[in-house]
Write a protein that holds these residues in place. Sequence first.
Motif, PDB file in Angstrom:
ATOM      1  N   TYR A 556       0.810  -1.220   0.000  1.00 47.57           N
ATOM      2  CA  TYR A 556       0.000   0.000   0.000  1.00 47.57           C
ATOM      3  C   TYR A 556       0.849   1.278   0.000  1.00 47.57           C
ATOM      4  O   TYR A 556       0.499   2.251  -0.685  1.00 47.57           O
ATOM      5  N   THR A 557       1.937   1.280   0.720  1.00 47.02           N
ATOM      6  CA  THR A 557       2.765   2.487   0.782  1.00 47.02           C
ATOM      7  C   THR A 557       3.387   2.793  -0.577  1.00 47.02           C
ATOM      8  O   THR A 557       3.352   3.940  -1.057  1.00 47.02           O
ATOM      9  N   HIS A 558       3.972   1.768  -1.213  1.00 45.42           N
ATOM     10  CA  HIS A 558       4.571   1.971  -2.526  1.00 45.42           C
ATOM     11  C   HIS A 558       3.508   2.345  -3.548  1.00 45.42           C
ATOM     12  O   HIS A 558       3.743   3.154  -4.447  1.00 45.42           O
ATOM     13  N   SER A 559       2.319   1.762  -3.412  1.00 38.65           N
ATOM     14  CA  SER A 559       1.217   2.094  -4.317  1.00 38.65           C
ATOM     15  C   SER A 559       0.885   3.577  -4.238  1.00 38.65           C
ATOM     16  O   SER A 559       0.718   4.250  -5.268  1.00 38.65           O
ATOM     17  N   ASN A 560       0.816   4.118  -3.040  1.00 35.39           N
ATOM     18  CA  ASN A 560       0.518   5.549  -2.901  1.00 35.39           C
ATOM     19  C   ASN A 560       1.626   6.413  -3.480  1.00 35.39           C
ATOM     20  O   ASN A 560       1.365   7.479  -4.051  1.00 35.39           O
ATOM     21  N   GLY A 580      -7.440   5.997  -1.629  1.00 36.58           N
ATOM     22  CA  GLY A 580      -8.307   5.842  -0.460  1.00 36.58           C
ATOM     23  C   GLY A 580      -8.243   4.431   0.101  1.00 36.58           C
ATOM     24  O   GLY A 580      -8.180   4.240   1.331  1.00 36.58           O
ATOM     25  N   ASP A 581      -8.242   3.431  -0.776  1.00 36.23           N
ATOM     26  CA  ASP A 581      -8.123   2.040  -0.317  1.00 36.23           C
ATOM     27  C   ASP A 581      -6.790   1.821   0.397  1.00 36.23           C
ATOM     28  O   ASP A 581      -6.725   1.115   1.421  1.00 36.23           O
ATOM     29  N   ASN A 582      -5.715   2.413  -0.141  1.00 31.17           N
ATOM     30  CA  ASN A 582      -4.403   2.264   0.496  1.00 31.17           C
ATOM     31  C   ASN A 582      -4.385   2.888   1.881  1.00 31.17           C
ATOM     32  O   ASN A 582      -3.893   2.288   2.856  1.00 31.17           O
ATOM     33  N   HIS A 583      -4.894   4.112   1.968  1.00 32.19           N
ATOM     34  CA  HIS A 583      -4.907   4.783   3.271  1.00 32.19           C
ATOM     35  C   HIS A 583      -5.790   4.037   4.271  1.00 32.19           C
ATOM     36  O   HIS A 583      -5.455   3.951   5.466  1.00 32.19           O
ATOM     37  N   LYS A 584      -6.886   3.490   3.815  1.00 33.42           N
ATOM     38  CA  LYS A 584      -7.759   2.714   4.701  1.00 33.42           C
ATOM     39  C   LYS A 584      -7.030   1.491   5.242  1.00 33.42           C
ATOM     40  O   LYS A 584      -7.109   1.168   6.442  1.00 33.42           O
ATOM     41  N   LEU A 586      -3.863   1.179   5.597  1.00 39.28           N
ATOM     42  CA  LEU A 586      -2.773   1.634   6.462  1.00 39.28           C
ATOM     43  C   LEU A 586      -3.280   2.289   7.742  1.00 39.28           C
ATOM     44  O   LEU A 586      -2.476   2.689   8.595  1.00 39.28           O
ATOM     45  N   GLY A 587      -4.605   2.434   7.881  1.00 36.02           N
ATOM     46  CA  GLY A 587      -5.177   3.030   9.077  1.00 36.02           C
ATOM     47  C   GLY A 587      -5.259   4.537   9.052  1.00 36.02           C
ATOM     48  O   GLY A 587      -5.538   5.160  10.088  1.00 36.02           O
ATOM     49  N   ASN A 588      -5.047   5.136   7.887  1.00 29.71           N
ATOM     50  CA  ASN A 588      -5.130   6.596   7.766  1.00 29.71           C
ATOM     51  C   ASN A 588      -6.550   6.991   7.355  1.00 29.71           C
ATOM     52  O   ASN A 588      -6.830   7.246   6.189  1.00 29.71           O
ATOM     53  N   THR A 589      -7.443   7.029   8.342  1.00 31.81           N
ATOM     54  CA  THR A 589      -8.864   7.216   8.042  1.00 31.81           C
ATOM     55  C   THR A 589      -9.146   8.575   7.410  1.00 31.81           C
ATOM     56  O   THR A 589      -9.906   8.675   6.437  1.00 31.81           O
ATOM     57  N   ALA A 590      -8.564   9.628   7.916  1.00 35.85           N
ATOM     58  CA  ALA A 590      -8.843  10.968   7.392  1.00 35.85           C
ATOM     59  C   ALA A 590      -8.368  11.097   5.946  1.00 35.85           C
ATOM     60  O   ALA A 590      -9.080  11.653   5.096  1.00 35.85           O
ATOM     61  N   GLU A 591      -7.165  10.579   5.665  1.00 32.32           N
ATOM     62  CA  GLU A 591      -6.652  10.638   4.293  1.00 32.32           C
ATOM     63  C   GLU A 591      -7.490   9.794   3.349  1.00 32.32           C
ATOM     64  O   GLU A 591      -7.737  10.178   2.189  1.00 32.32           O
ATOM     65  N   ALA A 592      -7.963   8.639   3.841  1.00 34.36           N
ATOM     66  CA  ALA A 592      -8.811   7.785   3.006  1.00 34.36           C
ATOM     67  C   ALA A 592     -10.122   8.492   2.677  1.00 34.36           C
ATOM     68  O   ALA A 592     -10.581   8.483   1.522  1.00 34.36           O
ATOM     69  N   ALA A 593     -10.746   9.109   3.683  1.00 34.01           N
ATOM     70  CA  ALA A 593     -12.004   9.816   3.444  1.00 34.01           C
ATOM     71  C   ALA A 593     -11.806  10.961   2.456  1.00 34.01           C
ATOM     72  O   ALA A 593     -12.646  11.185   1.567  1.00 34.01           O
ATOM     73  N   ARG A 594     -10.693  11.664   2.597  1.00 38.99           N
ATOM     74  CA  ARG A 594     -10.421  12.774   1.685  1.00 38.99           C
ATOM     75  C   ARG A 594     -10.249  12.282   0.246  1.00 38.99           C
ATOM     76  O   ARG A 594     -10.741  12.907  -0.695  1.00 38.99           O
ATOM     77  N   ALA A 595      -9.581  11.163   0.074  1.00 40.49           N
ATOM     78  CA  ALA A 595      -9.384  10.621  -1.269  1.00 40.49           C
ATOM     79  C   ALA A 595     -10.711  10.196  -1.890  1.00 40.49           C
ATOM     80  O   ALA A 595     -10.985  10.483  -3.063  1.00 40.49           O
TER      81      ALA A 595
END
Length: 661
Positions: A556-560, A580-584, A586-595
Amino acid sequence: MLPFVEPFMTIILESSKNALANELLRWLSWLITAALLASAVVVRPDLFAGIITGKQWALEVATPGALACCLLFITTDRRISLTLTDVAVGMLALWVTASDGLLHPGHYQPMGDTIFNVSLWLLIYLFMRLASWQRHFTTAAIGLWLAVALIISAWGLLQLYGLAPSQHALFRITGPFHNPGPFSGYVVAALPLALAVIIGTKTLVPPKHACRSITILKHHFLLPTTAEGVGRILLKYISIGVVIALLLVIPAARSRAAWLAAITGALFVAWVHPRTQRTRWMIWSIFKQWPMAVRTLVIMGGLVLLMSVGWGMYALKSGSADGRWLMWQVTGTLIAQSPVVGHGAGAFDALYMNAQADWFQSGNGTAAQVLVAGSPEAPFNELLKLWLQYGAVAIALTLGIMWAVMTSKPVETPQARFLVRRSLMNRGLKGALLSLLVFGLFSYPFDMAPHMLLLVMATAMLAGNRRPVMTLSHHRATNVVITGTIATVIAMAVAYMPQRMAHYAALKKWQEATQCYDMRRYDDAVELYASALHPLSNNGLFLQMYGKALNMAGNYTHSNDILAIANKNHNSYIIHNTMGDNHKALGNTAEAARAYQNAAAMVPGMMFPKYLLAVLYRDTGQTVKAVETANQVLTMPVKVQSMATDEIISEMKKIISSYKQ
């Protein structure tokens, strides 16, 4: 003498070596032209998007032959003449190069790609320009153009009747292209040429030296007795075949842009023909004699008829028309940000989706536009795309080229012989150019090599119809030009040949990676994508697919990281959904919602981004936001009923029902 023997006998009987060299050069230029035009039928399944990239590859393979011909033309003819059209074409090429190199250096497309593309099309233009005054070359080029159009039209007819496979699962007619649009735009440009040839070919008269038996055969069986007669008759029969094939295939392709292009080109050829001048004058004289009331009624009736036809064409595919209008409006907002110099090559892919999101968030979008909003690959208007990328300067230069070409008059000289009168070929080429330009107002033909080739060919063959504005005849000046040209060409060949070979090798790996992805072999796909990264590091679509494969492989990190680079050159809702799927994960809820919110803003009529957002809120315990988003999804109109939309609606109902419990 048999007609097929005469050309070779003519070569043998020529007395000088120069005549032999010129004859061989003429035949070589015909062969190179045939190879360039034949690139339209090439499909390479081993390359990614091989229906499109295969044609570009075939064109580039044929280009060294065009280069060799250019060098031979320049060295054998010490007079270098430039017309107004040549100057305008050169200025446009310089502006495009300077724009990407100085004003927008490497913003969305590498400078090397711009130089290569400009050089490629300038070389083809130069080849067609120099060859067009060779004996019979223009007639031969038109004949080859018509022959390829006839083959592609026949290909479409075979697909229509199920005798050949289509290149797209959703369309029956595509020819060697990826959908009916490019197919229709390519073949319809041949209609004005075919009509001009049919009108212009003269009735063949037996030569005085022909023997009585041959004359009798020709009289009864319409057999020509000279090579030129064979060529003229063959050209006319090919033209008739093209017209018949187009009448059968264009209505079935259902391309309104192609219909408009065909009507425009055909009307132009008919309008400028000398025989119609008397008819037009007679009609105008009769019209002026009618009472004012009658003339008013006729004019109003004509306007009503035109409006009815226009409404009918709109109603045939109203959603498509609404989508184009949305794209033009959003593209207009980007043009307004830099109207004079534009944003540089690749600006549409990089900027459009964010501009579309701003369009809807600012309240400009209508309910109908919400339904038709998508993620387009082009603005479906070549003038708007040119304006967006290179500004009003490029538009002015382009209009100048078109004015110079369309106002040119054919020059008849004893040195240039033609099977069909040059004036008629001139009208046919202008009609073909108009057809291409009209089609380009509603589609994106010049993103594809075959259509761009037709545009360059027609412009180059018409460019010589104006008086030269400059002629270099001094030996020293010409030698400097020749030496500089050869040195430049050799340097560019050394620089670009390895690069192009690496490019097509990477396209092969891209195709293999796509196949692995489709078979859910994500680790293999990631490995292949990584091996093709260097030559395609600025290709936004490649990076998007690479990032998606990394997501499916769990990296997920490399994908982002890859998707962040892709987002600079190819902004799309798919990139934001995947991020958004990657951030989700990785546990980054705010970044996932923003994406997910960014993706939903780009295509407000699409359920999937909001579905992902609702699921994110549910999985992270944000129940109120989850129910609110689920209700928004349920109130959205369904564009196309499918299993996916049914599953989305069912999942949203579960979220709402679980909250009530």
